[in-house]
Design a protein around this motif. Sequence first.
Motif, PDB file in Angstrom:
ATOM      1  N   TYR A 102      -2.068  -0.324  -4.277  1.00  0.00           N
ATOM      2  CA  TYR A 102      -2.191  -1.118  -3.055  1.00  0.00           C
ATOM      3  C   TYR A 102      -2.955  -2.420  -3.311  1.00  0.00           C
ATOM      4  CZ  TYR A 102      -0.581   3.276  -1.205  1.00  0.00           C
ATOM      5  OH  TYR A 102       0.161   4.403  -0.968  1.00  0.00           O
ATOM      6  N   TYR A 103      -2.234  -3.544  -3.227  1.00  0.00           N
ATOM      7  CA  TYR A 103      -2.857  -4.855  -3.484  1.00  0.00           C
ATOM      8  C   TYR A 103      -3.788  -5.237  -2.344  1.00  0.00           C
ATOM      9  CZ  TYR A 103      -0.180  -5.467  -7.636  1.00  0.00           C
ATOM     10  OH  TYR A 103       0.306  -5.298  -8.891  1.00  0.00           O
TER      11      TYR A 103
ATOM     12  N   LYS B 100      -3.304  -5.223   6.444  1.00  0.00           N
ATOM     13  CA  LYS B 100      -2.908  -3.991   7.156  1.00  0.00           C
ATOM     14  C   LYS B 100      -4.132  -3.317   7.770  1.00  0.00           C
ATOM     15  CE  LYS B 100       1.123  -2.649   4.343  1.00  0.00           C
ATOM     16  NZ  LYS B 100       2.265  -2.605   5.247  1.00  0.00           N
TER      17      LYS B 100
ATOM     18  N   GLU C  14      -6.211   5.228   0.094  1.00  0.00           N
ATOM     19  CA  GLU C  14      -5.135   6.140  -0.322  1.00  0.00           C
ATOM     20  C   GLU C  14      -4.979   6.179  -1.844  1.00  0.00           C
ATOM     21  OE1 GLU C  14      -1.723   6.162   2.273  1.00  0.00           O
ATOM     22  OE2 GLU C  14      -0.533   7.045   0.645  1.00  0.00           O
ATOM     23  N   ASP C  15      -5.288   5.057  -2.514  1.00  0.00           N
ATOM     24  CA  ASP C  15      -5.316   5.090  -3.983  1.00  0.00           C
ATOM     25  C   ASP C  15      -6.377   6.084  -4.447  1.00  0.00           C
ATOM     26  OD1 ASP C  15      -3.293   3.399  -4.942  1.00  0.00           O
ATOM     27  OD2 ASP C  15      -4.510   1.595  -4.656  1.00  0.00           O
TER      28      ASP C  15
ATOM     29  N   THR D 209      -2.620  -7.606   0.726  1.00  0.00           N
ATOM     30  CA  THR D 209      -1.678  -6.933   1.638  1.00  0.00           C
ATOM     31  C   THR D 209      -2.397  -5.859   2.448  1.00  0.00           C
ATOM     32  OG1 THR D 209      -0.077  -7.199  -0.123  1.00  0.00           O
ATOM     33  CG2 THR D 209       0.570  -5.767   1.707  1.00  0.00           C
ATOM     34  N   TYR D 210      -3.194  -5.063   1.768  1.00  0.00           N
ATOM     35  CA  TYR D 210      -3.801  -3.919   2.471  1.00  0.00           C
ATOM     36  C   TYR D 210      -5.037  -4.313   3.273  1.00  0.00           C
ATOM     37  CZ  TYR D 210      -0.124  -0.909   1.387  1.00  0.00           C
ATOM     38  OH  TYR D 210       1.130  -0.358   1.396  1.00  0.00           O
TER      39      TYR D 210
ATOM     40  N   GLY E  33     -10.033   0.812   4.351  1.00  0.00           N
ATOM     41  CA  GLY E  33      -8.835   1.337   5.005  1.00  0.00           C
ATOM     42  C   GLY E  33      -9.198   1.879   6.378  1.00  0.00           C
TER      43      GLY E  33
ATOM     44  N   TYR F 173      -8.254   0.657  -2.044  1.00  0.00           N
ATOM     45  CA  TYR F 173      -7.657   1.177  -0.809  1.00  0.00           C
ATOM     46  C   TYR F 173      -7.772   2.708  -0.834  1.00  0.00           C
ATOM     47  CZ  TYR F 173      -4.603   1.570   3.203  1.00  0.00           C
ATOM     48  OH  TYR F 173      -4.117   1.844   4.444  1.00  0.00           O
TER      49      TYR F 173
END
Length: 337
Positions: free
Chosen positions: A298-299, A306, A220-221, A302-303, A182, A218
Amino acid sequence: MKILVTGGAGFIGSNFIRYWLAKHPDDAIVNLDKLTYAGNLENLKDIVDNNRYTFVKADICDADAVDRAMQGVDTVVHFAAESHVDRSIMDAAPFVMTNVVGTQVLLDAAMRHHVTRFHHVSTDEVFGSLELDAEEKFNETTRYNPRSPYSASKAGSDHLVRAAFYTHGLPITITNTENNYGPYLFPEKFLSLAITNLLEGKKIPMYGDGKYVRDWLYVEDHCRGIDLVLQKGKPGETYCIGGLTQDLNNLEVAQKLLAILGKGEEAIEFVKDRPGHDRRYAVDWSKARRELGYEPLYYFDTYLAKTVQWYKDNEAWWKPIKSGKYLEYYEKQYNLS
Ligand code: NAD
Ligand code: TDX
């Protein structure tokens, strides 16, 4: 509640502070960080004026500084560590000092100040290496078998944290987690190095055959997992916090990055393998789901995209890092000199 975060100027710690201040409007955070090469106050520049946030520049091995910072603290969340495996192979001494000695200094102060929770952030690497193409995953009862100086020093810190619970009754919890990714991941770690190298028109250095499997989480998880442990976790317990990838190897991760950035396989360069390279990590996080209601959200695909976008938008953050002392390390690690 007043929380002492150690290592809050690093990758996960800075994401955690941002997460916590937003989610818990009544709490205050003291961030104690030595600002090693991996600590960067730029990671926190959007919250530096928050009146619930204080920064203390100090070494966790400095008992007096730690004692002062522990005044009035309810909860400690301990991230500070030397965290990069390759650097531990070059020189293990700072790893033993910060990860082992520093953790004990914090535990001693936490006991003196009667903190109500000492949360220790650890890694799945303490469990060693799994076979490729096996069903087995690490869980909270897996035997410790660290194989790098980094993971051995983290294992040492886990044991000291548990000893403080059993011997002195300090209310501790531990999380063992997987490879986080991240914003603000330091560009010595594989994913951040790969993304920033590609953005600079350089290649991804791929160790060995590239068929090394990591579980990706991720960041944030991870922060939400720690939050749940602080709210619902039982003192003395360990929780594995995991994500949503299934046995992805480094080559497959690199291929995803190439697809996102529209580059071809020639942007992968196979280089000398890491000594003692752990083949596969995989984490079973069912205890955290059962006991805390933890679910990663969060997959990866996708992340990952990002995260690539974040690095594109934040060249001003990573370009200055990839200069000076970083270049000395990079040249030594990748035999460029
Ligand atoms: P990082 O290297 O990005 O940051 C470490 C921070 O600790 C830096 O801000 C640094 O200045 C600070 N620090 C180092 N030595 C210190 C000392 N002696 N005193 C005070 N501060 C000191 O690390 P990270 O990736 O954010 O990892 C944070 C924690 O999570 C570590 O304990 C690591 O072992 C663990 N962990 C990381 C990952 C991952 O994928 N990054 C995965 C599992 C566990
Ligand atoms: O240049 C590289 N090329 C490469 O192929 C680098 C730096 C790494 N790799 C490989 C080694 C690993 O198989 O990529 C994988 C990931 O490497 P790192 O980013 O160094 O992470 P790892 O060694 O898996 O450890 C990470 O996850 C657990 C963190 O650095 C630790 O702090 C955390 O505890």
